[in-house]
Design a protein around this motif. Sequence first.
Motif, mmCIF file in Angstrom:
data_model
loop_
_atom_site.group_PDB
_atom_site.id
_atom_site.type_symbol
_atom_site.label_atom_id
_atom_site.label_comp_id
_atom_site.label_asym_id
_atom_site.label_seq_id
_atom_site.Cartn_x
_atom_site.Cartn_y
_atom_site.Cartn_z
ATOM 1 N N PRO A 437 -20.746 -30.796 -114.164
ATOM 2 C CA PRO A 437 -19.983 -30.502 -112.952
ATOM 3 C C PRO A 437 -19.994 -29.011 -112.622
ATOM 4 C CG PRO A 437 -18.805 -32.076 -114.314
ATOM 5 C CD PRO A 437 -19.993 -31.634 -115.115
ATOM 6 N N GLY A 438 -20.187 -28.723 -111.343
ATOM 7 C CA GLY A 438 -20.278 -27.342 -110.890
ATOM 8 C C GLY A 438 -21.706 -26.868 -110.683
ATOM 9 N N ASP A 439 -22.680 -27.604 -111.230
ATOM 10 C CA ASP A 439 -24.086 -27.210 -111.089
ATOM 11 C C ASP A 439 -24.586 -27.451 -109.665
ATOM 12 O OD1 ASP A 439 -24.041 -26.623 -113.756
ATOM 13 O OD2 ASP A 439 -25.613 -28.030 -114.355
ATOM 14 N N THR A 440 -25.571 -26.657 -109.281
ATOM 15 C CA THR A 440 -26.292 -26.837 -108.021
ATOM 16 C C THR A 440 -27.749 -27.146 -108.348
ATOM 17 O OG1 THR A 440 -24.836 -25.309 -106.827
ATOM 18 C CG2 THR A 440 -27.012 -25.735 -105.864
ATOM 19 N N VAL A 441 -28.256 -28.240 -107.782
ATOM 20 C CA VAL A 441 -29.641 -28.657 -108.026
ATOM 21 C C VAL A 441 -30.396 -28.528 -106.707
ATOM 22 C CG1 VAL A 441 -31.163 -30.492 -108.820
ATOM 23 C CG2 VAL A 441 -28.861 -30.266 -109.803
ATOM 24 N N ALA A 442 -31.324 -27.584 -106.650
ATOM 25 C CA ALA A 442 -32.100 -27.354 -105.439
ATOM 26 C C ALA A 442 -33.485 -27.969 -105.595
ATOM 27 C CB ALA A 442 -32.217 -25.860 -105.157
#
Length: 466
Positions: A437-442
């Motif tokens: 949780p809190g991660d950004t996956v681009a």
Amino acid sequence: MSEKKRFHFTGICGTAMGAVAAAMKQRGYTITGSDTNVYPPMSDFLRNQGITITEGYQSENLPADADVIVIGNAISRGNPEAEAALDRKLLYMSLPEVLKEYFLHGKRNFVVSGTHGKTTTTSMLAWLLRQAGRDPGFLIGGLPKNLGQGAYFSPSGFNVLEGDEYDTAFFDKRSKFLHYLPECVVMNNIEFDHADIYNSIEEIKLTFKRLLNVVPRSGVAFVNGDDPNCLEVSANAPCPVKTVGFGANCDHRIVDVSYDRDGSSFTLDGEPYTIQMTGEFNVRNAAMATVSGQFAGLSIAEIRAGLASFEGVARRQEVRGEINGIRVIDDFAHHPTAIKLAVQSLRQRYNGSRLWVLFEPRSNTTRRAVFQNELAEALALPDFAVVAAVPDLHKIPENDRLDPDKLAADIGLYGGHGRYVQTVDEIVAIVAAEARPGDTVAVLSNGGFGGIHGKLLESLKECAPV
């Protein structure tokens, strides 16, 4: 060419080809077309316009009474319809030639060029003009959220066109933008790209010089004043040149920039503006749209309102979903510089978030070894980088291919954390297992990347705590 009435479009289902075909149909021309990829929404759009489309290419598709064959950029020698047009000595034209002859002459044409930022800047400027009631025509290589379509041709005096330096057709190797009769040129930046048709940065600079050679003395070129290549190319231009950028020597200087999760603000020529996007490159794009809008006759108030209401472009840092506190972002970045800028922007927007980049080396340039080191340097910037398999690698000469295994290893040498994972399903499994949780996956690709966005969101949903 006013007597020409019947047009056949070979490759009609391309975004630009389809839009131009429909616009010509609406003007009373008889239009037919063919393509190998006939599917919605373009197929439905064209048929709703009353255009007959044939699936597949064959010489018999060319009507006996056709006046002009419009041959798309993706068509090459050996295509049955191209060969038939040549054998029958028919008049054939490229799409840019059709645009020039039937849509652009006599108009105020604003052409946005450069290696990066073309789609966003073109979309911004088109929106500024539309929001201010000018009803511009536009041709954009993407889907602007405010405009709802990538191409539209109006009876107004304005056209805004994304100026691509890629070649025009198999029979015309000049850049597309040389056909666009520009009154105003935006030159965002110049870097090496399109390794399948250019051999060096010098060749690319030459085509941009040729673009400035067709801007009238009553027009203007707005160039990136912080880019040495842009300054070199525009140094002896025959048209007026104005520089735009952060440097003290720029004619239009960007200052007082600030970023937050909801957007960016900046001051240009003493006037404050806000946009709903983050990143230095988006501020540059907005500054270029601003000065171009002023040249078009828009007021500061009209520009300010247009920028503040601009919602961006699909596939440019577009949030596709958030599951269990993990957000999935879709982005088009594929050139090393674009990847660096995308990472910078995502860091600014999601400060403190761990950043994953899933990269598909899909373009004609990134499938080659030309950016082997530069890609490693760029992909070392996020917390985690996953490199996917190179599509259609067999089409690239063996000694010219990107080495994804080496790329993943070199990311580590630059201080990053890289992995080469061949299949989409394997990539999805890794991210679903390791993201928190809190991660950004681009997801960075100029293609569909095997539907990875939806698969990833679905997998995250299955992993979410009940």
